[in-house]
Design an enzyme around this catalytic site. Sequence first.
Site, PDB file in Angstrom:
ATOM      1  N   CYS A 250       0.863  -1.191   0.000  1.00 25.81           N
ATOM      2  CA  CYS A 250       0.000   0.000   0.000  1.00 25.81           C
ATOM      3  C   CYS A 250       0.896   1.236   0.000  1.00 25.81           C
ATOM      4  O   CYS A 250       0.780   2.123   0.855  1.00 25.81           O
ATOM      5  CB  CYS A 250      -0.959   0.006   1.184  1.00 25.81           C
ATOM      6  SG  CYS A 250      -1.967  -1.491   1.321  1.00 25.81           S
ATOM      7  N   ALA A 251       1.785   1.284  -0.968  1.00 24.53           N
ATOM      8  CA  ALA A 251       2.907   2.235  -0.966  1.00 24.53           C
ATOM      9  C   ALA A 251       2.531   3.647  -1.403  1.00 24.53           C
ATOM     10  O   ALA A 251       3.201   4.605  -1.024  1.00 24.53           O
ATOM     11  CB  ALA A 251       4.018   1.711  -1.875  1.00 24.53           C
ATOM     12  N   ALA A 252       1.512   3.801  -2.238  1.00 24.39           N
ATOM     13  CA  ALA A 252       1.182   5.128  -2.763  1.00 24.39           C
ATOM     14  C   ALA A 252       0.777   6.076  -1.628  1.00 24.39           C
ATOM     15  O   ALA A 252       0.142   5.637  -0.665  1.00 24.39           O
ATOM     16  CB  ALA A 252       0.051   5.020  -3.783  1.00 24.39           C
ATOM     17  N   GLY A 254       3.974   7.167  -1.892  1.00 26.75           N
ATOM     18  CA  GLY A 254       5.393   6.873  -1.987  1.00 26.75           C
ATOM     19  C   GLY A 254       6.303   7.576  -1.009  1.00 26.75           C
ATOM     20  O   GLY A 254       7.526   7.441  -1.103  1.00 26.75           O
ATOM     21  N   GLY A 255       5.746   8.309  -0.055  1.00 20.91           N
ATOM     22  CA  GLY A 255       6.594   9.011   0.905  1.00 20.91           C
ATOM     23  C   GLY A 255       7.445   8.078   1.737  1.00 20.91           C
ATOM     24  O   GLY A 255       8.643   8.314   1.942  1.00 20.91           O
ATOM     25  N   LYS A 256       6.855   6.994   2.213  1.00 25.94           N
ATOM     26  CA  LYS A 256       7.610   6.051   3.049  1.00 25.94           C
ATOM     27  C   LYS A 256       8.589   5.238   2.194  1.00 25.94           C
ATOM     28  O   LYS A 256       9.697   4.920   2.642  1.00 25.94           O
ATOM     29  CB  LYS A 256       6.649   5.131   3.807  1.00 25.94           C
ATOM     30  CG  LYS A 256       5.720   5.889   4.764  1.00 25.94           C
ATOM     31  CD  LYS A 256       4.815   4.923   5.511  1.00 25.94           C
ATOM     32  CE  LYS A 256       3.761   5.661   6.323  1.00 25.94           C
ATOM     33  NZ  LYS A 256       2.752   6.312   5.469  1.00 25.94           N
ATOM     34  N   ASP A 274       0.957  -1.394  -4.801  1.00 28.44           N
ATOM     35  CA  ASP A 274      -0.309  -0.728  -4.504  1.00 28.44           C
ATOM     36  C   ASP A 274      -1.367  -1.258  -5.458  1.00 28.44           C
ATOM     37  O   ASP A 274      -1.067  -1.571  -6.615  1.00 28.44           O
ATOM     38  CB  ASP A 274      -0.180   0.792  -4.653  1.00 28.44           C
ATOM     39  CG  ASP A 274      -1.258   1.533  -3.866  1.00 28.44           C
ATOM     40  OD1 ASP A 274      -0.989   1.927  -2.715  1.00 28.44           O
ATOM     41  OD2 ASP A 274      -2.379   1.694  -4.400  1.00 28.44           O
ATOM     42  N   ASP A 319       1.576  -0.597   5.322  1.00 27.55           N
ATOM     43  CA  ASP A 319       0.853   0.632   5.672  1.00 27.55           C
ATOM     44  C   ASP A 319      -0.612   0.341   5.374  1.00 27.55           C
ATOM     45  O   ASP A 319      -1.122   0.666   4.308  1.00 27.55           O
ATOM     46  CB  ASP A 319       1.391   1.796   4.832  1.00 27.55           C
ATOM     47  CG  ASP A 319       0.891   3.142   5.310  1.00 27.55           C
ATOM     48  OD1 ASP A 319       0.118   3.179   6.277  1.00 27.55           O
ATOM     49  OD2 ASP A 319       1.269   4.152   4.704  1.00 27.55           O
ATOM     50  N   CYS A 372      -2.740   5.060   9.893  1.00 23.68           N
ATOM     51  CA  CYS A 372      -2.957   6.447  10.314  1.00 23.68           C
ATOM     52  C   CYS A 372      -4.310   6.533  11.009  1.00 23.68           C
ATOM     53  O   CYS A 372      -5.126   7.398  10.708  1.00 23.68           O
ATOM     54  CB  CYS A 372      -2.852   7.415   9.136  1.00 23.68           C
ATOM     55  SG  CYS A 372      -3.920   7.030   7.732  1.00 23.68           S
TER      56      CYS A 372
END
EC number: 2.1.1.176
Length: 431
Positions: A250-252, A254-256, A274, A319, A372
């Site tokens: 669930c990368a989008a 892409g900050g992490k 993602d 995430d 989050c």
Amino acid sequence: MNLRGCAAQILSRVISDGHSLTAALDSQLPKLKDHQDRAFVQAMCYGVIRHYFALDCLLGQLMEKSLKAKDGDIKALLLVGLYQLQHMRVKPHAAVSETVAATKHKPWSKGLVNAVLRRYLRDAETLGAKCASDRQAELNHPHWLIKQLQTNWPDHYRHILTANDLPPPMALRVNVRQNSREDYLQLLNLQGISAQPVAQCPTALILDEALNVDQLPGFSEGRVSVQDVAAQLAAGLLDAQAGDRVLDICAAPGGKTAAILERQSGLQSLLALDIDANRLQRVSDNLQRLHLRADTLAADAADPQSWAAGRQFERILLDAPCSGFGVIRRHPDIKLLRRESDIAALQALQAKILEASWELLAPGGTLLYATCSVLKQENEQQIGDFLNRHPDATELTIEAAWGMLRPHGRQILTGDLQMDGFYYAKLGKAV
């Protein structure tokens, strides 16, 4: 174009049609060529959504009967007018006249809008007192969410609700491949931009005042990114080592992903996964700006048999999809769009992806679970249930100067140390 009318169109898409505020803004703001006009409309839209339940209560007091569903744009326009009168430094006569002027497409509503806003100006104190006795209006959240947060955090829920309604600070992640935090802070100061380092996160700065990214020195060259401090913590917690194969689920946007690569240049590989191919493009765009490289794949994390081909990874960041209740201050439309019934479905999806991810983790590897959210059922309870099902999983304690140590994992409540609400748990797999 009447700016109040433009804001009402955007808000109607959120309030009446269920679109996200981001999508609604993206559909309309490009039509405004002037930067100040765009900023004004955006401020009104965020303000109305942020204060929606309090404003809606006021409007209910001011209207003898509700508007028809097809007139959601007029309701939105009335909310825009009330928000200006309550929260913006716009002269009352200008706020009223310009809001009334936005009714030209529905002339019948001109008198209504004028009467409602002028009555508010006459009776603001009395109306405010009536709404203060309405719990949903007073706490400015839907009843069901207030109840959820009070059940989860009886001693902290009012703090969370208050933090949700405040604009978030603008936090930066310094790209330590290109410059140290101290060097970048000095560069900001030379440009007259004030920022403060964050003791709990070695890459983070918080700006004293938010600004456009184009004003950040070296942004286009990849020297810095915008990312909340809580999200920045993921790279250090994952602690990927040289030679590791890393999977970011669930990368989008892409900050992490980028933060992991900035921290560790010697990875064997990093796969950013993602389910949404369009959002995945943002990962590629961000990595290109930062001069970083990773593999990207649009696929369903809950179904690794369709894409993993037997691969295993020493480090996995999950995430997880969640309610987003820790980032309401950034996305206030969550209060309107999320439903109580969503929580159980999200819990089930989280558990499914967590099970699938565990299969991909190499023996001796580490999985970092993140959300989050501030709901225990998405966080510590989810991890507790997983550990009960998996004797090959060991929880790795997170020692830190941020958040609260929980029975499982560590929880940051919204606003603590100026961070978003976030949860982390670290799991090790037996050899």
